[in-house]
Design a protein around this motif. Structure first.
Motif, PDB file in Angstrom:
ATOM      1  N   ASN A  89       1.611  -8.662   2.708  1.00 10.54           N
ATOM      2  CA  ASN A  89       1.342  -7.443   3.481  1.00 10.54           C
ATOM      3  C   ASN A  89       2.478  -6.432   3.339  1.00 10.54           C
ATOM      4  OD1 ASN A  89      -1.188  -8.156   4.509  1.00 10.54           O
ATOM      5  ND2 ASN A  89      -0.283  -9.332   6.171  1.00 10.54           N
ATOM      6  N   LYS A  90       3.708  -6.924   3.293  1.00  8.57           N
ATOM      7  CA  LYS A  90       4.833  -5.996   3.147  1.00  8.57           C
ATOM      8  C   LYS A  90       4.847  -5.353   1.759  1.00  8.57           C
ATOM      9  CE  LYS A  90       8.327  -9.420   1.766  1.00  8.57           C
ATOM     10  NZ  LYS A  90       9.669  -9.981   2.089  1.00  8.57           N
ATOM     11  N   CYS A  91       4.333  -6.065   0.748  1.00 11.33           N
ATOM     12  CA  CYS A  91       4.227  -5.464  -0.587  1.00 11.33           C
ATOM     13  C   CYS A  91       3.138  -4.404  -0.619  1.00 11.33           C
ATOM     14  CB  CYS A  91       3.942  -6.547  -1.617  1.00 11.33           C
ATOM     15  SG  CYS A  91       5.232  -7.805  -1.755  1.00 11.33           S
ATOM     16  N   LEU A  92       2.105  -4.580   0.210  1.00  9.89           N
ATOM     17  CA  LEU A  92       1.034  -3.590   0.286  1.00  9.89           C
ATOM     18  C   LEU A  92       1.592  -2.239   0.731  1.00  9.89           C
ATOM     19  CD1 LEU A  92      -2.126  -3.671  -0.055  1.00  9.89           C
ATOM     20  CD2 LEU A  92      -2.222  -3.844   2.424  1.00  9.89           C
ATOM     21  N   PHE A  93       2.345  -2.246   1.818  1.00  9.22           N
ATOM     22  CA  PHE A  93       2.945  -1.012   2.309  1.00  9.22           C
ATOM     23  C   PHE A  93       4.134  -0.579   1.443  1.00  9.22           C
ATOM     24  CE2 PHE A  93       1.212  -3.117   6.216  1.00  9.22           C
ATOM     25  CZ  PHE A  93       0.105  -2.290   6.330  1.00  9.22           C
ATOM     26  N   GLY A  94       4.802  -1.555   0.807  1.00  8.41           N
ATOM     27  CA  GLY A  94       5.901  -1.212  -0.086  1.00  8.41           C
ATOM     28  C   GLY A  94       5.424  -0.443  -1.309  1.00  8.41           C
ATOM     29  N   THR A  95       4.253  -0.808  -1.838  1.00 11.12           N
ATOM     30  CA  THR A  95       3.695  -0.069  -2.975  1.00 11.12           C
ATOM     31  C   THR A  95       3.325   1.349  -2.576  1.00 11.12           C
ATOM     32  OG1 THR A  95       2.810  -2.172  -3.804  1.00 11.12           O
ATOM     33  CG2 THR A  95       1.948  -0.145  -4.779  1.00 11.12           C
ATOM     34  N   ALA A  96       2.730   1.500  -1.386  1.00 10.42           N
ATOM     35  CA  ALA A  96       2.427   2.849  -0.897  1.00 10.42           C
ATOM     36  C   ALA A  96       3.703   3.661  -0.710  1.00 10.42           C
ATOM     37  CB  ALA A  96       1.649   2.759   0.412  1.00 10.42           C
ATOM     38  N   ARG A  97       4.790   3.008  -0.282  1.00 13.22           N
ATOM     39  CA  ARG A  97       6.067   3.705  -0.106  1.00 13.22           C
ATOM     40  C   ARG A  97       6.622   4.164  -1.455  1.00 13.22           C
ATOM     41  NH1 ARG A  97       8.082   0.273   2.972  1.00 13.22           N
ATOM     42  NH2 ARG A  97       9.104  -1.042   1.417  1.00 13.22           N
ATOM     43  N   VAL A  98       6.458   3.352  -2.495  1.00 11.29           N
ATOM     44  CA  VAL A  98       6.906   3.750  -3.837  1.00 11.29           C
ATOM     45  C   VAL A  98       6.134   4.980  -4.302  1.00 11.29           C
ATOM     46  CG1 VAL A  98       6.996   3.039  -6.252  1.00 11.29           C
ATOM     47  CG2 VAL A  98       7.652   1.437  -4.472  1.00 11.29           C
ATOM     48  N   GLN A  99       4.826   5.017  -4.047  1.00  9.32           N
ATOM     49  CA  GLN A  99       4.033   6.180  -4.432  1.00  9.32           C
ATOM     50  C   GLN A  99       4.503   7.444  -3.713  1.00  9.32           C
ATOM     51  OE1 GLN A  99      -0.035   6.169  -3.149  1.00  9.32           O
ATOM     52  NE2 GLN A  99      -0.700   7.635  -4.696  1.00  9.32           N
ATOM     53  N   ILE A 100       4.822   7.318  -2.428  1.00  9.61           N
ATOM     54  CA  ILE A 100       5.282   8.475  -1.657  1.00  9.61           C
ATOM     55  C   ILE A 100       6.615   8.976  -2.207  1.00  9.61           C
ATOM     56  CG2 ILE A 100       6.061   9.230   0.614  1.00  9.61           C
ATOM     57  CD1 ILE A 100       4.052   7.273   1.830  1.00  9.61           C
ATOM     58  N   ILE A 101       7.571   8.070  -2.444  1.00  9.85           N
ATOM     59  CA  ILE A 101       8.886   8.467  -2.964  1.00  9.85           C
ATOM     60  C   ILE A 101       8.738   9.091  -4.350  1.00  9.85           C
ATOM     61  CG2 ILE A 101      11.143   7.623  -3.647  1.00  9.85           C
ATOM     62  CD1 ILE A 101      10.695   7.691  -0.638  1.00  9.85           C
ATOM     63  N   PHE A 102       7.915   8.486  -5.199  1.00 11.61           N
ATOM     64  CA  PHE A 102       7.677   9.028  -6.535  1.00 11.61           C
ATOM     65  C   PHE A 102       7.133  10.451  -6.452  1.00 11.61           C
ATOM     66  CE2 PHE A 102       4.963   9.966 -10.120  1.00 11.61           C
ATOM     67  CZ  PHE A 102       5.670   9.504 -11.217  1.00 11.61           C
ATOM     68  N   THR A 103       6.153  10.669  -5.589  1.00 13.52           N
ATOM     69  CA  THR A 103       5.530  11.991  -5.473  1.00 13.52           C
ATOM     70  C   THR A 103       6.511  13.029  -4.954  1.00 13.52           C
ATOM     71  OG1 THR A 103       3.412  10.905  -5.043  1.00 13.52           O
ATOM     72  CG2 THR A 103       3.574  13.245  -4.513  1.00 13.52           C
ATOM     73  N   LEU A 104       7.300  12.669  -3.947  1.00 12.69           N
ATOM     74  CA  LEU A 104       8.267  13.624  -3.400  1.00 12.69           C
ATOM     75  C   LEU A 104       9.318  14.015  -4.444  1.00 12.69           C
ATOM     76  CD1 LEU A 104       8.786  12.173   0.201  1.00 12.69           C
ATOM     77  CD2 LEU A 104       7.349  14.103  -0.499  1.00 12.69           C
ATOM     78  N   ILE A 105       9.805  13.036  -5.210  1.00 14.06           N
ATOM     79  CA  ILE A 105      10.768  13.353  -6.272  1.00 14.06           C
ATOM     80  C   ILE A 105      10.109  14.211  -7.349  1.00 14.06           C
ATOM     81  CG2 ILE A 105      12.296  12.375  -8.018  1.00 14.06           C
ATOM     82  CD1 ILE A 105      12.632   9.935  -6.269  1.00 14.06           C
ATOM     83  N   GLN A 106       8.838  13.909  -7.647  1.00 10.84           N
ATOM     84  CA  GLN A 106       8.125  14.696  -8.652  1.00 10.84           C
ATOM     85  C   GLN A 106       7.967  16.145  -8.208  1.00 10.84           C
ATOM     86  OE1 GLN A 106       6.659  13.322 -11.836  1.00 10.84           O
ATOM     87  NE2 GLN A 106       7.091  15.501 -12.031  1.00 10.84           N
ATOM     88  N   LEU A 107       7.639  16.352  -6.950  1.00 14.67           N
ATOM     89  CA  LEU A 107       7.517  17.719  -6.442  1.00 14.67           C
ATOM     90  C   LEU A 107       8.854  18.444  -6.503  1.00 14.67           C
ATOM     91  CD1 LEU A 107       5.217  17.111  -3.334  1.00 14.67           C
ATOM     92  CD2 LEU A 107       4.551  17.948  -5.585  1.00 14.67           C
ATOM     93  N   PHE A 108       9.933  17.747  -6.164  1.00 15.93           N
ATOM     94  CA  PHE A 108      11.260  18.354  -6.235  1.00 15.93           C
ATOM     95  C   PHE A 108      11.595  18.739  -7.674  1.00 15.93           C
ATOM     96  CE2 PHE A 108      15.803  17.844  -7.018  1.00 15.93           C
ATOM     97  CZ  PHE A 108      16.326  18.765  -6.120  1.00 15.93           C
TER      98      PHE A 108
END
Length: 496
Positions: free
Chosen positions: A415-434
Motif C-alpha cells: 500500500n505504501k508503494c501505491l502512494f509512493g508511485t503517485a508521489r513520484v509522478q507528482i514530483i516528476f510533473t512539478l519538476i517538469q513544469l519548472f
C-alpha cells in the motif's frame, strides 16, 4: 567500529535487563506467595484473607483478582474451565470458596496474569476476528469512497498538456484547461464510486481484502446509494464534456468524452448500469486490460485533449509526454494488481499478475517506471525537446526506491508503494513544469555548476569527487546486502 558495535550491544543488553526487571520481580513475588500458600496449607475461606480490598484469591476452579476499585473479575476459562457463565463482574463482593485446601503452581499464576494483561490491552474483536473500530461519519465515508489520494492522476496530465501548449506555441487558455480538468476529475470520481459498488456486488471486496477500506464492503454506504452517486457524478461529467465540445473541441473531444464515460462504467462492469442494456458481462479490469485502460484514460486522453483544446492539433511531443503520464498511471494500477493477486485469483479476475504471475507483474512495474524517465532522453535525441527539459531525471532517485520496494514487499505492505508511485509522478510533473517555464535558467545553472566544479576549481577536486561517488556507491551496495561497507575481506562476506 567493532569497539563501538560491542559497546552498543552491551548497552542494549543492559537496557533489556532493566526493562525485564519489573517482570522478574513480579514472577518472584507471586511465585513466593504461591509456595507460601501450598506449603502452609492455609484455608482460603478465612475471613482475614477475604477482607483486604486488594490482593489475590486462589481456588482450584477460579482465580479472582481484586482491583483497586474493588471490582472483581473471575477468570475460570483462562485456568481451564470452559464454562463461560463463570465469567462475571461484581462490585464490593467476594466469591464464596469451599472450605478445602488448594494448590496452584507458580507457572500457572504467571500465565494467568500475562493472559489477563494481554486481554486488557487488546482491542475488542468482531466475529471475523479483526479489530472493531467505530464507523466513520457519513461525510468521512464519502471522502474515503472518492479516494482523494489518487485524484492527482487526473490533474498531473492536464497540467503537462497545458504547459506544453504554452511553451511551444504560447497558445493556452487556462479556463479551457481548468474546465477539462473538472471533467477529468469528475470522471475519475465516478469511476472510483462505481468500482466501489461493482467490486462489492461481484464479490471481489470481502473481509480478506488487504487494500484500503471500501465504503460499500464495510457497510458504511449501501450499494444502491453508491450506484446512484456514481451515476450523478458521471452525469455531471457529461454536462461538462458537452460544454467542452461546444467551446471548439469538435468531434475529437466528443469521442474522447464518450470513451471516458463508457470506460468509467465498463472498467469494473457489473449489473448497473450496463446490465440494463445487456452489457453487464463487460469488464475491462476483470478481463486483464486495466493496465491498457489507465495508459489510455490517464495518459493519452488528458494530455492530448488538453493540448488539442488549446492548439487545435496534436504534436509528437504531446504524444511523448502522454506516454510518460500513462506509464506512471499504469505503474500505479500494476502495484494494485500485485497486492490483490490472491483475492483476484479467487474470484476469477484475470489481471496481469494473475495471468502471468507476480514476478512478471513486478517486472512490468519496473519497465513502466523506467520508461517514464527514459522517454525524456529519447525525445531529446529526436530533437523534440530541449536539454533542460530532461531535468526531471533527478526524480529517478525516488523511482528507484519504489522499484526496489515493490520487488521486496508483498501483500498489504505494498500500500505504501501505491502512494509512493503517485508521489513520484507528482514530483516528476512539478519538476517538469519548472524546467519548461525556466529552461534558460536550468541550462545556465547546470552549465555553471559543471564549469565551476570540473573545470575552474581544480581538476584534482573533480577527480576526487568522482572517486568519492564511486566508492560511496560501492559502500552503499555492500551496506544494503548486510556486509561490511569498508572491509571487503570481512568474515562471511563475498568479494565484490
Amino acid at each position: 567500529q567493532r569497539d563501538q558495535r560491542d559497546q552498543r550491544d552491551q548497552r542494549d543488553q543492559t537496557q533489556s535487563k532493566a526493562a525485564m526487571a519489573p517482570a522478574r520481580f513480579k514472577n518472584v513475588l507471586f511465585g513466593f506467595f504461591g509456595l507460601l500458600v501450598s506449603s502452609s496449607h492455609i484455608n482460603l475461606n478465612q475471613q482475614h484473607l477475604l477482607s483486604p480490598p486488594r490482593g489475590l484469591l486462589f481456588h482450584k476452579s477460579a482465580m479472582t483478582v481484586v482491583a483497586p476499585k474493588k471490582t472483581t473479575t473471575t477468570m475460570s476459562m483462562i485456568l481451564g474451565k470452559t464454562d463461560s457463565s463463570s465469567f462475571h463482574h461484581t462490585r464490593h463482593t467476594t466469591p464464596s470458596i469451599p472450605q478445602h485446601r488448594s494448590i496452584i503452581s507458580t507457572d500457572r499464576i504467571v500465565k494467568v496474569l500475562d493472559a489477563a494483561a494481554q486481554q486488557q490491552h487488546q482491542p475488542p474483536k468482531n466475529k471475523e476476528g479483526s479489530s472493531s473500530s467505530p464507523p466513520p461519519s457519513r461525510l468521512s465515508a464519502w471522502i474515503q469512497a472518492i479516494r482523494p489520494k489518487t485524484l492527482s492522476a487526473s490533474l498531473m496530465p492536464v497540467l503537462v498538456g497545458h504547459a506544453l501548449a504554452w511553451e511551444e506555441y504560447r497558445s493556452a487558455d487556462i479556463g479551457v484547461s481548468f474546465l477539462f480538468w473538472i471533467f477529468a476529475v469528475l470522471t475519475q470520481i465516478g469511476t472510483n464510486l462505481h468500482n466501489d459498488y461493482a467490486d462489492f456486488v461481484k464479490g471481489a471486496d470481502t473481509n480478506l481484502r488487504v487494500g484500503p477500506a471500501r465504503a460499500t464492503q464495510k457497510g458504511w454506504i449501501q450499494p444502491k446509494t453508491m450506484a446512484k452517486a456514481s451515476s450523478l457524478i458521471l452525469a455531471a461529467a457529461i454536462a461538462v464534456g458537452i460544454q467542452l465540445v461546444s467551446m471548439g473541441g469538435g468531434l475529437p473531444v466528443a469521442l474522447a468524452v464518450f470513451a471516458c464515460i463508457f470506460g468509467a462504467v465498463a472498467y469494473t462492469g457489473g449489473p448497473y448500469p450496463l446490465g440494463a442494456i445487456g452489457l453487464g458481462h463487460i469488464s475491462i479490469a476483470y478481463a486483464g486490460l486495466g493496465d491498457v485502460f489507465t495508459m489510455f484514460y490517464f495518459g493519452l486522453v488528458p494530455v492530448l485533449a488538453t493540448y488539442y483544446l488549446n492548439t487545435g492539433f496534436i504534436s509528437a511531443t504531446a504524444i511523448g509526454f502522454s506516454l510518460i503520464m500513462g506509464s506512471f498511471a499504469s505503474a500505479i494500477i500494476t502495484v494494485n494488481n500485485i497486492r490483490d493477486v490472491e483475492t483476484d485469483k479467487a474470484i476469477g479476475k484475470k489481471t496481469s499478475a494473475v495471468r502471468y504471475g507476480v514476478k512478471f507483474a513486478k517486472r512490468e512495474y519496473g519497465i513502466l517506471m523506467v520508461a517514464s524517465f527514459a522517454l525524456l532522453p529519447v525525445m531529446w535525441m529526436l530533437s523534440l525537446i530541449p536539454a533542460p527539459w530532461m531535468f526531471p531525471l533527478i526524480a529517478f532517485i525516488m523511482a528507484d526506491k519504489e522499484i526496489r520496494e515493490v520487488f521486496r514487499l508483498e501483500g498489504a505492505k505494498l500500500n505504501k508503494c501505491l502512494f509512493g508511485t503517485a508521489r513520484v509522478q507528482i514530483i516528476f510533473t512539478l519538476i517538469q513544469l519548472f524546467a519548461m517555464y525556466n529552461a534558460d535558467r536550468v541550462r545556465e545553472a547546470c552549465y555553471d555548476f559543471y564549469v565551476r566544479m570540473f573545470l575552474t576549481v581544480d581538476p584534482l577536486l573533480a577527480m576526487g569527487l568522482k572517486m568519492g561517488i564511486f566508492f560511496g556507491y560501492i559502500a552503499h551496495n555492500r551496506r544494503q546486502r548486510g556486509q561490511d561497507p569498508l572491509n571487503p575481506y570481512a568474515r562471511g562476506d563475498q568479494m565484490d
